[in-house]
Design an enzyme around this catalytic site. Structure first.
Site, short mmCIF file in Angstrom:
data_model
loop_
_atom_site.label_atom_id
_atom_site.label_comp_id
_atom_site.label_asym_id
_atom_site.label_seq_id
_atom_site.Cartn_x
_atom_site.Cartn_y
_atom_site.Cartn_z
N CYS A 88 8.69 -16.32 37.14
CA CYS A 88 9.17 -15.58 35.98
C CYS A 88 10.63 -15.87 35.64
O CYS A 88 11.13 -15.39 34.64
CB CYS A 88 8.96 -14.08 36.17
SG CYS A 88 9.96 -13.39 37.50
N CYS B 69 12.66 -15.78 41.43
CA CYS B 69 11.25 -16.17 41.44
C CYS B 69 11.02 -17.42 40.59
O CYS B 69 11.61 -17.58 39.53
CB CYS B 69 10.42 -15.01 40.89
SG CYS B 69 8.74 -15.42 40.48
N THR C 24 8.75 -11.48 50.66
CA THR C 24 8.81 -12.88 50.19
C THR C 24 10.24 -13.36 49.99
O THR C 24 10.49 -14.56 49.89
CB THR C 24 8.07 -13.06 48.86
OG1 THR C 24 8.67 -12.18 47.89
CG2 THR C 24 6.60 -12.72 48.99
N ARG D 215 16.12 -14.70 46.33
CA ARG D 215 16.11 -15.88 45.47
C ARG D 215 15.36 -15.56 44.18
O ARG D 215 14.39 -14.79 44.21
CB ARG D 215 15.35 -17.03 46.17
CG ARG D 215 16.09 -17.68 47.33
CD ARG D 215 15.17 -18.61 48.09
NE ARG D 215 14.19 -17.88 48.92
CZ ARG D 215 12.88 -17.83 48.71
NH1 ARG D 215 12.35 -18.48 47.71
NH2 ARG D 215 12.09 -17.15 49.51
N CYS E 36 12.27 -10.67 40.85
CA CYS E 36 11.51 -10.94 39.63
C CYS E 36 11.96 -10.04 38.49
O CYS E 36 12.60 -9.02 38.69
CB CYS E 36 10.02 -10.63 39.86
SG CYS E 36 9.24 -11.73 41.02
N ARG F 133 1.13 -11.70 41.43
CA ARG F 133 0.43 -10.52 41.94
C ARG F 133 1.44 -9.44 42.34
O ARG F 133 2.46 -9.72 42.95
CB ARG F 133 -0.39 -10.93 43.16
CG ARG F 133 -1.41 -9.92 43.62
CD ARG F 133 -2.47 -10.63 44.47
NE ARG F 133 -1.86 -11.20 45.69
CZ ARG F 133 -1.75 -10.51 46.83
NH1 ARG F 133 -2.20 -9.28 46.92
NH2 ARG F 133 -1.20 -11.06 47.89
ZN LIG Z 1 8.49 -13.36 39.42
#
Ligand SMILES: [Zn+2]
Length: 361
Positions: A71, A68, A33, A66, A37, A44
């Site tokens: 979060c 997230c 992705t 990048r 995070c 998920r």
């Molecule tokens: Zn995240």
């Protein structure tokens, strides 16, 4: 290499369990992705083979990931993972001044060994966790007093009420000693006064230390009988009309409160009971108007989670109606439970408080 494998396995476990305490100690990026995070991210969980760990956010960004959007990994971050973890733990202590926080529990929250925790906390914050909590309690206590809370409520709220040892230490520092458990009021003079209220005749009685009795009854005579049963060896004196002693002011303040035009007055209380009962009553002082507490929450609040029935009977043994708000204690299912002065009165008091709970009490 084997050291890394272990650390990564631990980190992966933190990610799969979304362990909050791990936030700030490392970050993970998901190669499919392109985002990175914090460990507790609610998104998920990615597949293990797509996850890369980073010591800090800058490294993850430098690698092209990048932050997230769910979060917000940059928001929680300090430069040094230890620093942010220990700051988070200091916040945790601030938020839990009312609880016992043994080193073992703190270390578990932080996800490191007690030894490591002890050392790191002191290195980052400058004092031990124990010293920090003592200071946090005092801060909280002063804050509550400044906000206008009474000494007893503030004392409990700051966490001193939950361990009698600390409580006595601080209480002594304020020049008050906790009321001793004395039977019958031998050698004491108790002054009382009676008023007609919307909830029926109400008697207030006080010793030299403060209010020791506030009760509803069917008549002045019945109340007087009740008072002499509770303090059989005391000299009972009715406050002379027009004398304007403290009890008249206290009663006036309580009447105003019952009429709904004033917050619960913070009057000096002379609490008499067993150590356990006093703990329960002090806890009740911290329950605000408009709020209720279940007997089991109360039991947990005084660190006696198994003593729900004893807590309920301590509420029932309260002699100081309204001022010690035992009417705010309910059964776990929200039903009223009992009330020494009748369930109708309990319901009326609670309804009045609920309808006014937007007023700041
Ligand atoms: Zn995240």
């Amino acid at each position: 290499m084997s050291k890394h494998t272990t650390i990564d396995a631990k980190r992966w476990q933190d990610v799969t369990t979304r362990r909050k305490a791990a936030d700030g100690t490392f970050f993970y990026a998901v190669t499919t992705t392109g985002v990175f995070c914090r460990p507790s991210c609610p998104a998920r969980t990615a597949k293990r083979e797509n996850v890369v760990f980073y010591e800090n956010a800058a490294d993850a960004e430098a690698a092209g990931f990048r932050p997230c959007q769910r979060c917000h990994p940059l928001a929680a971050v300090g430069r040094d993972p230890h620093t942010s973890l220990m700051r988070a733990m200091a916040d945790y202590i601030d938020a839990h001044t009312g609880e016992a926080l043994p080193l073992k529990r703190l270390a578990m929250e932080a996800g490191i060994s007690p030894f490591h925790f002890q050392r790191t906390f002191k290195a980052v914050i400058g004092v031990s966790a124990k010293e920090y909590q003592a200071a946090a309690r005092l801060r909280r206590f002063k804050e509550q007093l400044r906000k206008g809370d009474g000494v007893l409520a503030a004392t409990y709220d700051a966490g001193y009420g939950s361990t009698s040892r600390v409580y006595e230490k601080v209480d002594g520092g304020l020049g008050m000693t906790p009321s001793a458990y004395r039977r019958g009021g031998a050698g004491e003079t108790i002054t009382y006064t009676v008023r007609e209220t919307a909830l029926g005749p109400l008697m207030m009685a006080a010793t030299a230390r403060g209010v020791c009795f506030v009760q509803f009854g069917e008549s002045e005579e019945a109340l007087r009988k009740q008072l002499s049963m509770e303090f059989p060896h005391a000299i009972l004196e009715i406050a002379s009309a027009g004398a304007k002693g403290p009890i008249d002011h206290w009663m006036a303040a309580l009447e105003k409160h019952l009429a709904g035009s004033a917050p619960r007055p913070e009057l000096p209380l002379d609490l008499r009971g067993t150590a356990f009962q006093i703990k329960v009553w002090r806890f009740l002082l911290s329950v605000r108007a408009g709020d209720v507490v279940s007997y089991s929450e109360l039991a947990a609040g005084i660190s006696a989670p198994r003593s729900v029935r004893a807590v309920a009977s301590a509420c029932g043994a309260n002699r100081i109606a309204v001022l010690v708000p035992c009417h705010r204690a309910l059964r776990a299912d929200g039903s009223l439970g009992g009330y020494r002065w009748g369930l109708d009165r309990k319901r009326t008091l609670l309804d009045a408080e609920r309808s006014k709970s937007h007023i700041s009490y």
